[in-house]
Design a protein around this motif. Structure first.
Motif, PDB file in Angstrom:
ATOM      1  N   ALA A 144     -42.078   9.370 -20.481  1.00 23.28           N
ATOM      2  CA  ALA A 144     -42.120  10.427 -19.466  1.00 23.28           C
ATOM      3  C   ALA A 144     -42.052   9.812 -18.071  1.00 23.28           C
ATOM      4  CB  ALA A 144     -43.387  11.264 -19.627  1.00 23.28           C
ATOM      5  N   LYS A 145     -42.802   8.763 -17.855  1.00 21.21           N
ATOM      6  CA  LYS A 145     -42.829   8.109 -16.542  1.00 21.21           C
ATOM      7  C   LYS A 145     -41.436   7.591 -16.170  1.00 21.21           C
ATOM      8  CE  LYS A 145     -45.500   4.818 -13.869  1.00 21.21           C
ATOM      9  NZ  LYS A 145     -46.646   3.907 -13.862  1.00 21.21           N
ATOM     10  N   VAL A 146     -40.763   6.959 -17.113  1.00 17.61           N
ATOM     11  CA  VAL A 146     -39.407   6.452 -16.875  1.00 17.61           C
ATOM     12  C   VAL A 146     -38.466   7.591 -16.489  1.00 17.61           C
ATOM     13  CG1 VAL A 146     -37.382   5.437 -18.029  1.00 17.61           C
ATOM     14  CG2 VAL A 146     -39.640   4.389 -18.315  1.00 17.61           C
ATOM     15  N   ALA A 147     -38.670   8.771 -17.088  1.00 15.38           N
ATOM     16  CA  ALA A 147     -37.817   9.937 -16.822  1.00 15.38           C
ATOM     17  C   ALA A 147     -38.244  10.719 -15.583  1.00 15.38           C
ATOM     18  CB  ALA A 147     -37.823  10.854 -18.039  1.00 15.38           C
ATOM     19  N   GLY A 148     -39.287  10.254 -14.913  1.00 11.06           N
ATOM     20  CA  GLY A 148     -39.756  10.954 -13.719  1.00 11.06           C
ATOM     21  C   GLY A 148     -40.582  12.195 -14.020  1.00 11.06           C
ATOM     22  N   LEU A 149     -41.203  12.215 -15.192  1.00 14.31           N
ATOM     23  CA  LEU A 149     -42.040  13.349 -15.605  1.00 14.31           C
ATOM     24  C   LEU A 149     -43.507  12.939 -15.681  1.00 14.31           C
ATOM     25  CD1 LEU A 149     -39.761  14.542 -18.533  1.00 14.31           C
ATOM     26  CD2 LEU A 149     -40.221  15.856 -16.480  1.00 14.31           C
ATOM     27  N   ARG A 150     -44.376  13.898 -15.451  1.00 18.80           N
ATOM     28  CA  ARG A 150     -45.808  13.695 -15.692  1.00 18.80           C
ATOM     29  C   ARG A 150     -46.091  14.178 -17.103  1.00 18.80           C
ATOM     30  NH1 ARG A 150     -45.440  16.403 -11.179  1.00 18.80           N
ATOM     31  NH2 ARG A 150     -46.421  18.280 -12.014  1.00 18.80           N
ATOM     32  N   ALA A 151     -46.965  13.494 -17.799  1.00 19.40           N
ATOM     33  CA  ALA A 151     -47.327  13.879 -19.155  1.00 19.40           C
ATOM     34  C   ALA A 151     -48.837  14.091 -19.242  1.00 19.40           C
ATOM     35  CB  ALA A 151     -46.889  12.803 -20.144  1.00 19.40           C
ATOM     36  N   ARG A 152     -49.209  15.146 -19.949  1.00 21.50           N
ATOM     37  CA  ARG A 152     -50.630  15.422 -20.171  1.00 21.50           C
ATOM     38  C   ARG A 152     -50.824  15.715 -21.651  1.00 21.50           C
ATOM     39  NH1 ARG A 152     -54.301  20.043 -19.848  1.00 21.50           N
ATOM     40  NH2 ARG A 152     -52.522  21.414 -19.484  1.00 21.50           N
ATOM     41  N   LEU A 153     -51.699  14.957 -22.292  1.00 23.55           N
ATOM     42  CA  LEU A 153     -51.978  15.138 -23.711  1.00 23.55           C
ATOM     43  C   LEU A 153     -52.789  16.414 -23.914  1.00 23.55           C
ATOM     44  CD1 LEU A 153     -51.735  13.940 -26.563  1.00 23.55           C
ATOM     45  CD2 LEU A 153     -53.845  12.666 -26.099  1.00 23.55           C
ATOM     46  N   LEU A 154     -52.233  17.344 -24.677  1.00 23.66           N
ATOM     47  CA  LEU A 154     -52.898  18.623 -24.941  1.00 23.66           C
ATOM     48  C   LEU A 154     -53.729  18.576 -26.217  1.00 23.66           C
ATOM     49  CD1 LEU A 154     -49.921  21.034 -24.153  1.00 23.66           C
ATOM     50  CD2 LEU A 154     -51.847  20.455 -22.656  1.00 23.66           C
ATOM     51  N   ALA A 155     -53.168  17.961 -27.268  1.00 24.31           N
ATOM     52  CA  ALA A 155     -53.857  17.943 -28.563  1.00 24.31           C
ATOM     53  C   ALA A 155     -53.273  16.853 -29.451  1.00 24.31           C
ATOM     54  CB  ALA A 155     -53.730  19.292 -29.255  1.00 24.31           C
ATOM     55  N   VAL A 156     -54.086  16.407 -30.388  1.00 25.72           N
ATOM     56  CA  VAL A 156     -53.662  15.455 -31.412  1.00 25.72           C
ATOM     57  C   VAL A 156     -53.944  16.112 -32.761  1.00 25.72           C
ATOM     58  CG1 VAL A 156     -54.009  13.170 -32.421  1.00 25.72           C
ATOM     59  CG2 VAL A 156     -54.234  13.484 -29.941  1.00 25.72           C
TER      60      VAL A 156
END
Length: 177
Positions: A144-156
């Motif tokens: 996500a970082k490489v693609a310019g996106l922020r990522a937030r873990l919602l669930a596992v």
């Protein structure tokens, strides 16, 4: 419809297939990068009423069954696309992305390109139990970082044991520009 001698099928994923039919919201555009015979695309299309499910599948046998299963289930919002998702996945359209292939890490860049400015990713991986969720999460977060996106873990979601000390997990991840 399927021929288990020609295509993969895992009955152990039943709960996850059912969950996909519940999490999709009406009107969403979903991109399923590894559609197979429609494991996730069909429950989403039939039960959740998305506007569109782009179902990419590289295996011609699985693709043929996918087309049959779309017809049998009258899942007309499913748009089957034959070929490697690197060439067949649309860009910038997905409200939701399904990566239901356990060795999908090398395709995370494809998922990031398919995402809209806000999107939910369902990332499947088989990983050592000691690395859940940090291993898969670090791979998704890095892509996500490489693609310019922020990522937030919602669930596992721990789907099942895949092998001794190896777990099939699904990470639900919110992506945003």
């Amino acid at each position: 419809k399927l021929d288990p001698a020609k295509v993969m099928f895992s009955s152990g994923n039943l709960a996850e297939r059912m969950r996909m039919g519940r999490v999709v919201r009406p009107g969403e555009t979903v991109v399923d990068l590894f559609a197979g015979i429609g494991y996730f695309a069909l429950p989403m299309a039939v039960h959740a009423r998305p506007s569109r499910v782009v179902a990419c599948e590289v295996n011609p046998d699985a693709f043929s069954y996918l087309e049959d299963n779309v017809r049998l289930n009258r899942a007309w919002c499913v748009e089957p696309r034959l070929g490697d998702c690197r060439r067949t996945a649309p860009e910038g359209v997905a409200d939701r992305i399904v990566m239901g292939y356990l060795d999908a890490e090398s395709h995370l860049d494809v998922a990031m390109r398919a995402a809209k400015d806000a999107c939910v990713l369902h990332y499947h991986e088989s990983t050592p139990v000691e690395e859940v969720p940090e291993g898969p999460w670090s791979r998704v977060e890095s892509a996500a970082k490489v693609a310019g996106l922020r990522a937030r873990l919602l669930a596992v979601h721990r789907i099942k044991s895949y092998a001794p000390r190896i777990r099939h997990v699904v990470l639900d991840v919110e992506l945003a520009r």
